[in-house]
Design an enzyme around this catalytic site. Structure first.
Site, PDB file in Angstrom:
ATOM      1  CB  THR A 135       1.150   5.864   2.656  1.00 13.99           C
ATOM      2  OG1 THR A 135       0.550   4.778   1.958  1.00 13.99           O
ATOM      3  CG2 THR A 135       0.952   5.617   4.152  1.00 13.99           C
ATOM      4  CG  ASP A 136      -2.765   4.633  -0.956  1.00 12.97           C
ATOM      5  OD1 ASP A 136      -1.888   4.017  -0.320  1.00 12.97           O
ATOM      6  OD2 ASP A 136      -3.099   4.321  -2.117  1.00 12.97           O
ATOM      7  CD  GLU A 137       0.125   0.530   2.450  1.00 10.80           C
ATOM      8  OE1 GLU A 137       0.206  -0.049   3.545  1.00 10.80           O
ATOM      9  OE2 GLU A 137       0.759   0.171   1.448  1.00 10.80           O
ATOM     10  CE1 TYR A 161       5.069   2.865   5.563  1.00  8.37           C
ATOM     11  CE2 TYR A 161       3.121   2.049   4.417  1.00  8.37           C
ATOM     12  CZ  TYR A 161       4.148   2.973   4.546  1.00  8.37           C
ATOM     13  OH  TYR A 161       4.247   4.017   3.647  1.00  8.37           O
ATOM     14  CE  LYS A 165       4.342   7.507   6.098  1.00  3.30           C
ATOM     15  NZ  LYS A 165       5.566   8.364   5.977  1.00  3.30           N
TER      16      LYS A 165
END
Ligand code: NAD
Ligand code: DAU
Length: 358
Positions: A135-137, A161, A165
């Site tokens: 993810t970009d997060e 989260y 990741k």
């Protein structure tokens, strides 16, 4: 090795879109391993239920015995790791599962894949791929004037989260550098489309709007996300699998930044036209509620690398993608009813009842 891939998390939102497309495009056999948590749903795979090219296995990515047996039996040429706990708000309420699946689970999966890969013949080792879907997060949060995330941005995850990741991305990176395993990682922005679980903003708003419920906006609604239609994410993953350079990471995005308020207004306006209320607009249901703790202000993806090196670009604009999405939800009310019964109600109670304004 066989013309077979293993997909983990293939009963979830993005995984099921990926598996459906893979089988329907006739790209070969998929062994779909999924634990079927609250987010996994075999109904998402009903179109390929009878297809011999789809084999479903209910299991945890951290179950090493099952993984070892599955690799031995099917001799896949690639493994795509979609399986994860994926909802930021749930990671704030209960981070434990995120550590367990996203970090420990990925580690256990990697260990079994390492043993399998080590035992392959030279050519098969060269041709094998492990593609990790991320993810970009992991890059943290941008201000309004910051440039979009590039693959070279430092990791600065802010939620349990995104931290989990990020940890899994680091493990994948380390397995390439240490063991020379053929890894690929993709970091994608916010997806939307069919089979999106209605705990996430877009399907939640469609569902709540149609059921006369509040449309909860965290904070002032100014947070920005880059939205990509799920079918485009799947085509990008296929392209990275086919042509990505081993050990590299690829950012995937839609070049489509919007504030949450813009997204919600768009949905309300579409529903006003397609399912008009007896009086007033769906916008009247918008409610501002207490913000998400540590809420990232802005994500934006610079997808130049995948476009330049692999020739991938999204096929959908937000306008075309959101039309398809709203049409899908209007046509698939039964799917929504099925996934929002039972456990879902408990989550809605936990997440929204304690927010002021809700
Ligand atoms: P999802 O929550 O809809 O689906 C996750 C799937 O993984 C479910 O089918 C669930 O049953 C399965 N799963 C969970 N724990 C498991 C375990 N321990 N073992 C086996 N299966 C397990 O998630 P999604 O939105 O489809 O996201 C898929 C992947 O893409 C995730 O890795 C996520 O981090 C990443 N991603 C998501 C988005 C997005 O906008 N949704 C964007 C970028 C990246
Ligand atoms: O950026 C990629 C990520 O996008 C993925 O890695 C995650 O798995 C995926 O869930 C998504 O994370 P977000 O937190 O951005 O998505 P979500 O749909 O939960 O929220 C989108 C924005 O809308 C975010 O700024 C929070 C806000 N929001 C969300 C909900 C559920 C609201 O204002 N109200 C809500 O009720």
């Amino acid at each position: 090795m066989n013309n077979c891939i293993v997909v983990t998390g293939g009963a979830g939102f993005i995984g099921s879109n990926f598996v459906n497309a893979w089988v329907q495009l006739g790209l070969g056999k998929v062994v779909n391993l999924d634990k079927l948590t609250y987010a996994g749903n075999l109904e998402n795979l009903s179109a390929i239920q009878e297809n011999d090219n789809h084999v479903f296995v209910q299991a945890d990515i951290g179950d090493r015995e099952v993984i070892a047996e599955l690799l031995k039996t099917h001799q896949p040429k690639a493994i795509l790791n979609f399986a994860a706990e994926s909802h930021v708000d749930r990671s704030i309420h209960a981070p434990g599962e995120f550590i367990q699946t996203n970090i420990v689970g990925t580690f256990n999966l990697l260990e079994e894949v390492r043993a399998y890969w080590n035992a392959l013949a030279d050519d098969d080792q060269k041709n094998f791929r492990f593609l990790h879907v991320s993810t970009d997060e992991v890059y943290g949060s941008l201000t309004a004037s910051d440039p979009a995330f590039k693959e070279t941005n430092p990791y600065e995850p802010n939620s349990p989260y995104s931290a989990s990741k990020a940890a899994s991305d680091h493990l994948v990176r380390a397995y390439h550098h240490t063991y020379a395993m053929p890894m690929l990682t993709t970091n994608c922005s916010n997806n939307y489309g069919p089979y999106h679980f209605p705990e996430k903003l877009i399907p939640l708003v469609i569902h709540n709007a149609l059921n006369g419920k509040d449309l909860p906006i965290y904070g002032d609604g100014s947070n920005v996300r880059d939205w990509l239609y799920v079918g485009d994410h799947c085509s990008a993953i296929r392209r990275v699998l086919e042509a990505g350079k081993i050990g590299e990471t690829y950012n995937i995005g839609g070049w489509n930044e919007m504030s949450n308020l813009e997204v919600v207004h768009t949905l309300c306006d579409m529903l006003d036209k397609q399912r008009p209320k007896e009086s007033g607009s769906y916008r009247d249901q918008i409610t501002y509620v207490t913000d998400r703790p540590g809420h990232d202000q802005r994500y934006a993806i610079d997808a130049t690398k995948i476009e330049r090196e692999l020739g991938w670009k999204p096929a959908e604009t937000f306008e075309t993608g959101i039309q398809k999405t709203v049409a899908w939800y209007l046509d698939n009310q039964q799917w929504v009813d099925n996934v929002t019964s039972g456990e879902y109600q408990k989550w809605v109670g936990k997440n929204y009842q304690t927010r002021e304004g809700a």
